[in-house]
Motif scaffolding. Structure first.
Motif, PDB file in Angstrom:
ATOM      1  N   ALA A  26      -2.474   6.592 -10.446  1.00 37.49           N
ATOM      2  CA  ALA A  26      -2.780   6.196  -9.067  1.00 37.49           C
ATOM      3  C   ALA A  26      -4.107   5.453  -9.054  1.00 37.49           C
ATOM      4  O   ALA A  26      -4.944   5.656  -9.931  1.00 37.49           O
ATOM      5  CB  ALA A  26      -2.833   7.418  -8.164  1.00 37.49           C
ATOM      6  N   HIS A  33      -0.751  -4.507  -5.374  1.00 34.92           N
ATOM      7  CA  HIS A  33      -0.251  -3.204  -4.905  1.00 34.92           C
ATOM      8  C   HIS A  33      -1.300  -2.137  -5.154  1.00 34.92           C
ATOM      9  O   HIS A  33      -2.077  -2.233  -6.100  1.00 34.92           O
ATOM     10  CB  HIS A  33       1.032  -2.813  -5.658  1.00 34.92           C
ATOM     11  N   ARG A  34      -1.290  -1.117  -4.334  1.00 32.26           N
ATOM     12  CA  ARG A  34      -2.283  -0.057  -4.481  1.00 32.26           C
ATOM     13  C   ARG A  34      -1.653   1.293  -4.193  1.00 32.26           C
ATOM     14  O   ARG A  34      -1.010   1.489  -3.168  1.00 32.26           O
ATOM     15  CB  ARG A  34      -3.419  -0.348  -3.501  1.00 32.26           C
ATOM     16  N   ILE A  35      -1.843   2.242  -5.119  1.00 30.37           N
ATOM     17  CA  ILE A  35      -1.277   3.589  -4.949  1.00 30.37           C
ATOM     18  C   ILE A  35      -2.401   4.573  -4.659  1.00 30.37           C
ATOM     19  O   ILE A  35      -3.346   4.704  -5.439  1.00 30.37           O
ATOM     20  CB  ILE A  35      -0.532   4.037  -6.226  1.00 30.37           C
ATOM     21  N   VAL A  78       5.730  -0.338  -8.508  1.00 35.38           N
ATOM     22  CA  VAL A  78       4.655  -1.319  -8.679  1.00 35.38           C
ATOM     23  C   VAL A  78       4.909  -2.156  -9.936  1.00 35.38           C
ATOM     24  O   VAL A  78       4.814  -3.396  -9.910  1.00 35.38           O
ATOM     25  CB  VAL A  78       3.284  -0.610  -8.747  1.00 35.38           C
ATOM     26  N   LEU A 126       5.046  10.293  -7.790  1.00 34.71           N
ATOM     27  CA  LEU A 126       4.027   9.404  -8.349  1.00 34.71           C
ATOM     28  C   LEU A 126       4.672   8.434  -9.347  1.00 34.71           C
ATOM     29  O   LEU A 126       4.383   7.225  -9.330  1.00 34.71           O
ATOM     30  CB  LEU A 126       2.936  10.236  -9.026  1.00 34.71           C
ATOM     31  N   ALA A 137       6.405   5.685  -7.610  1.00 31.79           N
ATOM     32  CA  ALA A 137       5.453   4.684  -7.105  1.00 31.79           C
ATOM     33  C   ALA A 137       5.028   3.754  -8.235  1.00 31.79           C
ATOM     34  O   ALA A 137       4.996   2.526  -8.068  1.00 31.79           O
ATOM     35  CB  ALA A 137       4.238   5.384  -6.507  1.00 31.79           C
ATOM     36  N   VAL A 146       1.063   8.448  -2.039  1.00 33.60           N
ATOM     37  CA  VAL A 146       1.867   9.500  -2.672  1.00 33.60           C
ATOM     38  C   VAL A 146       1.247  10.839  -2.297  1.00 33.60           C
ATOM     39  O   VAL A 146       0.060  11.065  -2.525  1.00 33.60           O
ATOM     40  CB  VAL A 146       1.902   9.349  -4.215  1.00 33.60           C
ATOM     41  N   ARG A 178       0.867  -1.182   0.000  1.00 36.72           N
ATOM     42  CA  ARG A 178       0.000   0.000   0.000  1.00 36.72           C
ATOM     43  C   ARG A 178       0.901   1.228   0.000  1.00 36.72           C
ATOM     44  O   ARG A 178       1.688   1.448   0.922  1.00 36.72           O
ATOM     45  CB  ARG A 178      -0.901   0.011   1.233  1.00 36.72           C
ATOM     46  N   ILE A 179       0.785   1.993  -1.057  1.00 33.25           N
ATOM     47  CA  ILE A 179       1.671   3.147  -1.233  1.00 33.25           C
ATOM     48  C   ILE A 179       0.856   4.430  -1.212  1.00 33.25           C
ATOM     49  O   ILE A 179      -0.142   4.552  -1.935  1.00 33.25           O
ATOM     50  CB  ILE A 179       2.427   3.050  -2.580  1.00 33.25           C
TER      51      ILE A 179
END
Ligand code: FAD
Ligand code: AMP
Lengths: 275, 314
Positions: A90, A66-68, A56, A49, A52, A13, A10-11
Motif C-alpha cells: 500500500a 493510482h494510490r492505495i 493497479v 489488499l 488492489a 483498503v 484512489r483506492i
C-alpha cells in the motif's frame, strides 16, 4: 483514452487488526469486549489488499497515478495492520484511534468508517475483506455501501476493471449456493472479496524497507467530525449481555483400524442413535 | 402484540426446512407477515399461509436485478408497511447483507447467526468460531435477526391457505451493482449442507475421489461437505466448503474424512453434536475434537461402514 491521462485511481483498503485465531481468543472486561493482545492483520483483508495491488498493476502501476491507502479503525496497537499493509505494497495509511470507539458494533463501526472514508476521500474504490475473523458478521461492507450510497459488489470471487473514456467498470463473479452470478458496477464502488479471488503476496525485504518512508495519518473522532456518543457502546444498536467460553470439546475414543473399523463405526453410530 | 416480518428469498415449489423453522419461530413470537422479493409458485404461497401468515408483501417491479440494494430497500418498506418490531431472515451471506443494509435504513440493530431467542428477545450465538457462547440484545425499537438453520423446531403447518398479497412500490436504487449473468450449478438431490442432520466431509486425503463419501452420505441421508484443500483442488463445488470462509454447520453428526483439522476448518464444524474423524495419521489434530476417531485408510473404512449400514437394513 489512455489511463494515465484519465487520472489515477484512489483506492481505500480496509484492514482490521484482529486476535490471531491460532491462539485462544477471549472476550472480557466490564463491557465484554474482545481482548486484542496477540493480534494480526486479518488474513481475510490480505485478499482485499492483493486485489488492489493487482488492479493497479493491471492498469499501469504507480506510474499511472493510482494510490492505495490502507485504513484501519482500532486501538493504538491496530496501526500494526496498516504497517504490514504498507510493507506488502500500500502507498500510505490512516488509523482512526479513539477510546470512545471501544465496543462498537457493526452499525457504529460502519458509521465511523464511513465518516473516515469521507474525510480522507473521495475514493474511487473501497475494498474490504469478506468478513473480519473476529466479529465474522460480514455486516460492515454492506452497511458502508448503504451509508456511502455506493454500488455494492460483495463476496467477489473474481474481479476485473476496465476503462473507457475515463469511465471505469468493475465486473465481478459472486458464488451463491445454487448459482454463480456476474455483477457489474461503475466506479466509485465498494467491493468485498473472498479468499477465492487471489493468492496474497508476502512482504519482501524491499517492501519492508520502503514502508519505513511511507506516511501513516492518525486521526481521532474529532478529526472526522463524529461525536463520541455516536460510536462505541453508546452509539451501538446491539449490546452484549454475557459471553462465556464453551467448554472445549474433549477427545473421545480413538481406535486404530484392524480391518473392522467400518463395522465399529456403525456400532458407535447405532449406540448414539444416529442411524 | 409483537409484529414479526420474515424475509424469504428462496421461493421454490415448496418451503425449505429452514423456512419452516423461521415461520415456526415467528409464530411463537407474534403476528407474522412475510416479504417475498421474487416470483413464487402458488403452492409456495399456500405453504406460507398454512403457518397462519395473513399478509405477504411483494415489490412492485423487479428488485432482484441489482445486488442486495434493491432487496434491502424492499425489506425496509415492508417492515414499515407491516409495522414490524422484529425482522427475521435466513443466515446466508446474502441474507446477512440484506439485513445489514435494511438495518441502517431502519436505524435498527442486527444480530446474525442466532441459535436461540428468549421471550425478551435476548439472542444466543456462537462467537470466535464456536469457542464462545454470547448472549446479546438489540437495543433499538426494531430488531433485525438472521437465524441459523437447524436451531429452531419446525412445527406442523395447518391447512394450506393463500395469504393476502400486498404490493409495495420500491424506488429503484440509483447506486447499485447490476446482475448481468447467472449460471446455475448442478443440483445433487442431497439435503442442503447447512440444513443437513448429517454431513460427510472430505479433504485432501480423498485424492479427488468423493465416491465413497457420497455413498456413506446417501446411506445416512446426509449432505457432502469438504475442506478448502478439496474445493481448491476442484474436486467438488466451492459451495460444499465448510469452515471460516465456507459454511458453518452444526449437524447431529459430522463425519470428517481425510481432513487434518486446521483452525479454519474447525471454525465451520466444531459446534456439531457428534464428530467422527477418519484419518490415517494418528497425530492429526482433528482427533483432539472427535468423539469417535479412526486411525485408518478412508478407502477401506468408508465402504465397509456403508455396506454394514445397508446390511443392517438401516
Ligand atoms: C484465509 C484462510 C481461510 C481458510 N478457510 C478455510 C475453510 O473455510 N475451510 C477449510 O477447510 N480450510 C480453510 N483454510 C485452509 C486450512 O488452513 C487448511 O489448509 C485446510 O483445511 C486443509 O485441508 P485438509 O485438511 O483437507 O488437507 P491437509 O491438511 O493436507 O490434510 C489432509 C489429511 O488427510 C489425511 N489422509 C491422506 N490420505 C488419507 C487416507 N487415504 N485415509 C485417511 N486419511 C488420509 C492426512 O493424514 C491429512 O491429515 C483456510 C486458510 C486460509 C489461509
Ligand atoms: N475496525 C475496522 N477497521 C478496518 N476495517 C474494518 C474494521 N471492521 C471491519 N472492517 C472491514 O470490513 C470487513 C468485514 O468485517 P465484518 O463486517 O466485521 O465481518 C473486514 O474484512 C474489513 O475489511
Amino acid at each position: 483514452m489512455d489511463e494515465a491521462t484519465a487520472g489515477g485511481l484512489r483506492i481505500a483498503v480496509l484492514v482490521k487488526h484482529v486476535p490471531d485465531a491460532q491462539f485462544d481468543r477471549e472476550i472480557a472486561g466490564e463491557n465484554l469486549t474482545t481482548v486484542r493482545a496477540e493480534s494480526i492483520l486479518s488474513e481475510l483483508d490480505e485478499y482485499a489488499l492483493e486485489a488492489a495491488l493487482q488492479l493497479v498493476e493491471a492498469h499501469g502501476g504507480a506510474a499511472a497515478g493510482h494510490r492505495i491507502t490502507a485504513i484501519t479503525m482500532g486501538p493504538p496497537a491496530a496501526v500494526a495492520a496498516v504497517k504490514k499493509s504498507l510493507q506488502i505494497g500500500a502507498d500510505d495509511g490512516a488509523h482512526l484511534s479513539d477510546e470512545a470507539l471501544s465496543g462498537s458494533d457493526a452499525s457504529a463501526t460502519s458509521r465511523a468508517l464511513a465518516a473516515l472514508l469521507e474525510h480522507l476521500g473521495p475514493f474511487d474504490l473501497v475494498l474490504t475483506g469478506m468478513a473480519s475473523t473476529d466479529g465474522e458478521t460480514s455486516l460492515v461492507p454492506a452497511q458502508l455501501a448503504e451509508r456511502l450510497s455506493l454500488p455494492q459488489v460483495t463476496f467477489a470471487a473474481a474481479l476485473e476493471a476496465t476503462t473507457e473514456s475515463g469511465e471505469w467498470t468493475l465486473t465481478a463473479r459472486r458464488d451463491n449456493d445454487t448459482f454463480a452470478e456476474t455483477v457489474q458496477a461503475p466506479l466509485p464502488a465498494l467491493v468485498s472479496v473472498t479468499d477465492q479471488i487471489n493468492d496474497p503476496r508476502y512482504p519482501n525485504f524491499k517492501g519492508i524497507m520502503a514502508a519505513k518512508k511511507k506516511q501513516i495519518q492518525t486521526l481521532s473522532l474529532a478529526d472526522i467530525g463524529v461525536g463520541a456518543d455516536e460510536v462505541g457502546l453508546a452509539g451501538s444498536w446491539t449490546r452484549v449481555e454475557a459471553a462465556a467460553p464453551r467448554p472445549p470439546r474433549s477427545q473421545g475414543v480413538v481406535i486404530t483400524d484392524e480391518g473392522d473399523a467400518g463395522i465399529r463405526l456403525v456400532d458407535f453410530l447405532a449406540g448414539q442413535k444416529l442411524l | 402484540m409483537t409484529a414479526v416480518l420474515i424475509f424469504l428469498d428462496h421461493a421454490g415449489a415448496s418451503l425449505a426446512k429452514s423456512e419452516r423453522e423461521l415461520l415456526s419461530l415467528a409464530g411463537s413470537l407474534g403476528d407474522v407477515s412475510v416479504a417475498l422479493a421474487g416470483d413464487a409458485e402458488q403452492t409456495y404461497l399456500d405453504g406460507i399461509g398454512s403457518y397462519g401468515v395473513q399478509e405477504c408483501y411483494r415489490p412492485e417491479g423487479d428488485v432482484t436485478q441489482v445486488l442486495v440494494a434493491g432487496k434491502a430497500a424492499f425489506v425496509t418498506d415492508a417492515v414499515r408497511a407491516a409495522g414490524a418490531d422484529v425482522v427475521l431472515l435466513g443466515n446466508s451471506y446474502e441474507a446477512k447483507e440484506i439485513a445489514a443494509r435494511a438495518a441502517i435504513r431502519l436505524e435498527a440493530g442486527v444480530i446474525t447467526d442466532v441459535v436461540s431467542l428468549d421471550d425478551e428477545l435476548t439472542a444466543t450465538k456462537a462467537d470466535f468460531a464456536g469457542s464462545y457462547t454470547v448472549t446479546c440484545r438489540v437495543t433499538t425499537d426494531v430488531a433485525v435477526l438472521t437465524v441459523k438453520p437447524n436451531s429452531f423446531e419446525a412445527v406442523e403447518a395447518g391447512a394450506p391457505v393463500s395469504p393476502r398479497e400486498v404490493r409495495i412500490p420500491v424506488d429503484a436504487e440509483p447506486a447499485a451493482a447490476h446482475i448481468t449473468g447467472r449460471v446455475d450449478k448442478p443440483v445433487s438431490g442431497r439435503p442442503e449442507l447447512s440444513e443437513a442432520r448429517v454431513v460427510v466431509a472430505g479433504g485432501r486425503g480423498v485424492e479427488g475421489n468423493f465416491g465413497p463419501l457420497e455413498e456413506l452420505a446417501d446411506a445416512l441421508g446426509g449432505a457432502v461437505g469438504a475442506s478448502r484443500a478439496a474445493t481448491d483442488a476442484g474436486w467438488i463445488e466451492h459451495s460444499a466448503q465448510v469452515g471460516q470462509t465456507g459454511k458453518t454447520v452444526s449437524p447431529q453428526l459430522y463425519v470428517s474424512v481425510g481432513i487434518s483439522g486446521a483452525v479454519q476448518q474447525r471454525a465451520g464444524m466444531q459446534t456439531s453434536k457428534v464428530i467422527v474423524a477418519i484419518n490415517k495419521d494418528a497425530d492429526s489434530p482433528i482427533f483432539e475434537i472427535a468423539d469417535f476417531g479412526i486411525v485408518g485408510d478412508l478407502f477401506a473404512v468408508l465402504p465397509q461402514a456403508t455396506d454394514e449400514i445397508r446390511k443392517r437394513g438401516l
